[in-house]
Design a protein around this motif. Structure first.
Motif, mmCIF file in Angstrom:
data_model
loop_
_atom_site.group_PDB
_atom_site.id
_atom_site.type_symbol
_atom_site.label_atom_id
_atom_site.label_comp_id
_atom_site.label_asym_id
_atom_site.label_seq_id
_atom_site.Cartn_x
_atom_site.Cartn_y
_atom_site.Cartn_z
ATOM 1 N N SER A 8 37.047 35.519 49.585
ATOM 2 C CA SER A 8 36.849 37.048 49.628
ATOM 3 C C SER A 8 36.791 37.571 50.762
ATOM 4 C CB SER A 8 35.706 37.209 48.618
ATOM 5 O OG SER A 8 36.011 36.789 47.527
ATOM 6 N N VAL A 65 45.201 46.852 46.917
ATOM 7 C CA VAL A 65 45.399 45.633 45.980
ATOM 8 C C VAL A 65 44.601 44.300 46.310
ATOM 9 C CG1 VAL A 65 47.187 43.842 45.655
ATOM 10 C CG2 VAL A 65 47.672 46.193 45.799
ATOM 11 N N ALA A 66 44.346 44.249 47.944
ATOM 12 C CA ALA A 66 43.289 43.050 48.170
ATOM 13 C C ALA A 66 41.965 43.332 47.502
ATOM 14 C CB ALA A 66 43.269 42.805 49.667
ATOM 15 N N GLY A 69 42.051 42.431 44.185
ATOM 16 C CA GLY A 69 42.137 41.007 44.083
ATOM 17 C C GLY A 69 40.571 40.250 44.225
ATOM 18 N N ARG A 73 38.531 38.536 41.305
ATOM 19 C CA ARG A 73 38.790 37.210 41.670
ATOM 20 C C ARG A 73 40.328 36.600 41.414
ATOM 21 N NH1 ARG A 73 33.554 34.245 39.688
ATOM 22 N NH2 ARG A 73 33.856 35.647 37.985
ATOM 23 N N SER A 74 41.270 37.485 41.607
ATOM 24 C CA SER A 74 42.762 37.186 41.534
ATOM 25 C C SER A 74 43.297 36.653 42.716
ATOM 26 C CB SER A 74 43.417 38.177 40.849
ATOM 27 O OG SER A 74 44.733 38.174 40.985
ATOM 28 N N ARG A 75 43.533 35.431 42.728
ATOM 29 C CA ARG A 75 44.238 34.746 43.908
ATOM 30 C C ARG A 75 45.753 35.429 44.105
ATOM 31 N NH1 ARG A 75 44.336 28.592 43.510
ATOM 32 N NH2 ARG A 75 45.106 28.760 45.470
ATOM 33 N N LEU A 77 46.783 38.672 43.161
ATOM 34 C CA LEU A 77 46.652 39.947 43.964
ATOM 35 C C LEU A 77 46.376 40.015 45.665
ATOM 36 C CD1 LEU A 77 44.830 42.183 41.274
ATOM 37 C CD2 LEU A 77 47.187 42.256 41.767
ATOM 38 N N VAL A 78 45.425 38.837 45.791
ATOM 39 C CA VAL A 78 45.260 38.898 47.363
ATOM 40 C C VAL A 78 46.431 38.425 47.956
ATOM 41 C CG1 VAL A 78 43.835 37.630 48.746
ATOM 42 C CG2 VAL A 78 42.658 38.682 46.962
ATOM 43 N N SER A 81 49.046 41.060 48.168
ATOM 44 C CA SER A 81 48.782 42.091 49.596
ATOM 45 C C SER A 81 49.224 41.577 51.114
ATOM 46 C CB SER A 81 47.160 42.466 49.606
ATOM 47 O OG SER A 81 46.460 41.276 49.554
ATOM 48 N N SER A 130 43.774 33.908 49.907
ATOM 49 C CA SER A 130 44.180 33.749 48.479
ATOM 50 C C SER A 130 44.066 32.108 48.373
ATOM 51 C CB SER A 130 45.442 34.318 48.121
ATOM 52 O OG SER A 130 46.576 33.623 49.074
ATOM 53 N N GLY A 135 39.733 31.218 42.296
ATOM 54 C CA GLY A 135 39.940 32.193 41.289
ATOM 55 C C GLY A 135 39.164 32.472 40.045
#
Length: 193
Positions: A8, A65-66, A69, A73-75, A77-78, A81, A130, A135
């Motif tokens: 993060s 978007v990042a 993410g 905690r969405s890999r 989405l990160v 971005s 990411s 995740g």
């Protein structure tokens, strides 16, 4: 948990670098925020862009978007971005190279500036972030999203093993030897003299 925190932080640093990059020199002293989004598809022109229609806009979108993410905690989405930032930066480099005939790395006011380096570095940090993130685990998924009903009952062919019932008295002719006293399965009191 530690992987999510490190990932993060990397993603947030990358998003910050990507958003900050259009405010730095991109080519021959020209700031990135002065390039129009339309120039990325039609070819680079000398027309100055408004901030709302500049290359800053896709980088702001990528940063949002990042941020989503990181919060979720969405890999995916990160990483998405990071692809947005790198994609728009590479597209700009192709168009700038077509307009100039070649790209040079600038030293004192000429060629590629530090804004491009910040954009590329920010996109790479988003991708690395990411990859580092672990995740969401199964424990983090809300119970209503799980694909089983609670309390769980297995299908009929997978019922758990149950012990057969215990006998309360032995089968006929299999008693204890004479004179050994009462046994647990005897239901009648012993004979008294």
């Amino acid at each position: 948990m530690l992987r999510n925190i490190i990932g993060s932080v990397l993603a947030l640093v990358g998003a910050t670098a990507a958003v900050w990059s259009p405010f730095r020199d991109w080519y021959d002293g020209r700031h990135g925020r002065t390039y129009r989004i339309q120039d990325l598809f039609d070819g680079i022109t000398v027309t100055q862009a408004e901030v709302a229609g500049s290359i800053l806009l896709p980088f702001l979108f990528a940063a949002l978007v990042a941020l989503a993410g990181v919060v979720l905690r969405s890999r995916l989405l990160v990483a998405f971005s990071g692809v947005i930032v790198l994609g728009f930066t590479m597209l700009w480099m192709v168009r700038q190279g077509q307009a100039e005939g070649s790209l040079t790395i600038g030293g004192t006011g000429g060629g590629l500036g530090e804004g491009v380096a910040m954009a590329v570095g920010g996109g790479l940090l988003l991708l690395v972030g990411s990859l580092v993130m672990s995740g969401r685990g199964a424990r983090d998924v809300p119970e209503e999203e799980l694909d089983y009903e609670w309390p769980y009952t297995p299908p009929d062919d997978q019922q758990p093993y149950t012990e057969p019932p215990r006998y309360t008295e032995p089968p006929p002719g299999t008693g204890p030897p004479p004179g050994t006293g009462p046994q647990p399965w005897d239901s009648s009191p012993p004979d008294r003299p």
